[in-house]
Design an enzyme around this catalytic site. Structure first.
Site, PDB file in Angstrom:
ATOM      1  N   HIS A  80       0.813  -1.202   0.000  1.00  0.00           N
ATOM      2  CA  HIS A  80       0.000   0.000   0.000  1.00  0.00           C
ATOM      3  C   HIS A  80       0.855   1.265   0.000  1.00  0.00           C
ATOM      4  CE1 HIS A  80      -3.635   2.358   0.838  1.00  0.00           C
ATOM      5  NE2 HIS A  80      -2.838   3.099   1.612  1.00  0.00           N
TER       6      HIS A  80
ATOM      7  N   HIS B 240       3.232   6.192  -1.903  1.00  0.00           N
ATOM      8  CA  HIS B 240       3.897   7.368  -1.338  1.00  0.00           C
ATOM      9  C   HIS B 240       5.411   7.326  -1.516  1.00  0.00           C
ATOM     10  CE1 HIS B 240       0.143   8.715   0.448  1.00  0.00           C
ATOM     11  NE2 HIS B 240      -0.053   7.483   0.876  1.00  0.00           N
TER      12      HIS B 240
ATOM     13  N   LYS C 174      -4.767  10.040  -8.455  1.00  0.00           N
ATOM     14  CA  LYS C 174      -4.426  10.288  -7.052  1.00  0.00           C
ATOM     15  C   LYS C 174      -4.585  11.784  -6.819  1.00  0.00           C
ATOM     16  CE  LYS C 174      -2.589   9.132  -2.969  1.00  0.00           C
ATOM     17  NZ  LYS C 174      -3.157   8.152  -2.033  1.00  0.00           N
TER      18      LYS C 174
END
Length: 327
Positions: A203, A218, A261
């Site tokens: 994730h 990220h 995103k």
């Protein structure tokens, strides 16, 4: 080991923070804002010692030390960014590509031959990005996880983190720390229909797609590699941190194979061990809450969340997400 935001386990004597949903400091009884289990853990006969709690000051000091120990980070000449359009709050959600050029003009790929980078990059192709699709972990992929953990634990940065946590009675040995890192980051759980389809590492670092949107994702290295392949399109940024060396922090908008995103964030130019270590620290010290840190004299916060629907090893939580917060 795991401190929950609604519990005083491991938090006795922790300083007051208005962001906490309940409190464990000495004055909480008078203020009537203690967590329900405050007496059980922190009363005179409580079994959570305050020596295991991690203070705000310790977080600020340790994060500065880890920042200084990131020997594998990019040097100023290793990366050239082209941030282009600075998006306002009303622009981040409209899916308009306001930056015609890629974000990365140049990255010195010699960085990627360093052992922690090379072992990190090997992990990125091990995942099905769609939630609801079961992950099949091969023997080779398990070896890649082990190799990555071995390499990061050789760094001065991760040794410093371990010694600190050991001093807080969080881990009795490096082996115990390694095993817990493996579970909290790589242990599988279900974000979809009961399938073992997700992990904290996937994730946070590799990224997922859920309900037509990019979820997590990220990491600057992953971003650069996908942008170079032509499958990721940078749209704009909404925050550029105050740092004039690496790591820096960028809040950004992008599309990954057509999935959007709206507000992502990433450390730019840090080593894999820096991000991995900092997120681990914040997850152990302030899970589910903002974790206030200092890097190069500048304050910033990291947010982590535990996965609440499954546990491992006697009630410990997997990492659901971790990211650096951009204002």
């Amino acid at each position: 080991l795991y401190t929950a935001p609604d519990s005083c386990e491991g938090r006795c004597g922790e300083p007051f923070d208005e962001e906490d949903e309940c409190h464990c400091h000495r004055g909480c009884e008078a203020e009537r804002n203690c967590c329900e289990d405050h007496e059980r853990h922190c009363g005179p006969d409580g079994f959570s010692s305050s020596s295991g709690s991690i203070s705000e000051q310790e977080l600020l000091e340790l994060s500065e030390q880890l920042y200084g120990l990131d020997h594998n980070k990019a040097r100023p000449g290793d990366i050239a960014l082209n941030p282009q359009h600075l998006a306002g709050p009303d622009e981040t959600g409209d899916k308009q590509d306001r930056s015609p050029q890629p974000l990365y003009k140049y990255v010195n790929e010699e960085l990627f031959s360093k052992p922690t980078y090379a072992s990190f990059i090997k992990l990125l192709d091990n995942y099905q990005r769609a939630t609801g699709r079961e992950e099949e972990v091969t023997a080779e992929e398990l070896r890649e996880q082990e190799r990555f953990l071995e390499e990061v634990m050789k760094t001065e940065l991760m040794r410093k983190l371990f010694v600190f946590l050991q001093g807080k009675d969080r881990y009795s040995s490096e082996q115990e720390f390694l095993q817990d890192l493996k579970q909290m980051w790589f242990g599988l759980y279900s974000r979809g229909d009961g399938e073992q389809d997700s992990s904290g590492f996937e994730h946070v670092f590799s990224g997922e797609v859920k309900k037509g949107k990019v979820s997590g994702f990220h990491n600057w290295i992953r971003f650069y590699l996908l942008e170079k392949q032509g499958v990721l399109n940078y749209f704009s940024h909404n925050f550029d941190g105050p740092w004039d060396t690496y790591p820096d922090v960028l809040g950004l908008q992008f599309s990954w194979d057509g999935f959007y995103k709206e507000v992502g964030s990433a450390f730019i130019g840090c080593s894999p061990e820096f991000e991995f270590g900092l997120y681990t620290l914040c997850f152990l010290a302030r899970p589910g809450r903002a974790c206030h840190l200092s890097l190069g004299g500048h304050r910033l916060s990291v947010q982590t969340y535990p996965w609440t629907k499954a546990t491992y090893g006697g009630g410990r939580r997997f990492i659901a997400t971790a990211y650096v917060m951009s204002p």
